[in-house]
Design a protein around this motif. Sequence first.
Motif: not given
Length: 202
Positions: A12-13, A17, A45, A47, A50, A70-71, A75, A82, A102
């Motif tokens: 998670c970010e 979370e 978040g 890419y 992650v 992820l939110d 993206y 991303n 989000n």
Amino acid sequence: MEERQHVHMIICEGTSEAVYLQELNRFLREEEIPLVYIPISSNGGQYSKVVKTYKTARKNNPRTPIHICLDYDIYLRNNDGNWASYVNRPKSIPEFLFTHMNFEDFLTLHLEKELSEKWYCLCKSRQHFSSPMHADTYVPLFAENIIPFYTKGEMPFVLTIKHLKNLFSNLNGAHAAFPCGFAQLFQQHLKDLARADILLLS
């Protein structure tokens, strides 16, 4: 004989979370639901962050299910490319489970339908679903209209069965404004464990 715990890791970010998952684990433990979610923060978040976090977690935990949650906002905006990186990811990287848009949108699903719809209308009036708001806009808006004195990174309420019933009702109802991959995953896990009856899920 004690029922075996079903452990899942969640990439998670960040803090919001992780705090939520800790609270959810408390609820699951108290309700004697043999399900545990271990948060692993990717510190954002993006890419590249992650994927790096996922690869490390997979190497260290080869047999544990790992999900990337992820939110969707960065993206959809394709910040720093991303989205382009995600759609061209290698087969070794699993599909991301996105929250639209989000964490605060996800929190709203836990509230009564009227509040969830109020937040939807506020978001729609600001084109949130096509051009997601940034935190400096949506956090004060959320605190002013939905959860007073809300602070990002803190869990604003103690999870109850009622909150989770609201979550699944808002997620699956006719007014399903905020899709959420983690919530769908959680619901499926409850069904797999034949514990959906606890939350009166259909």
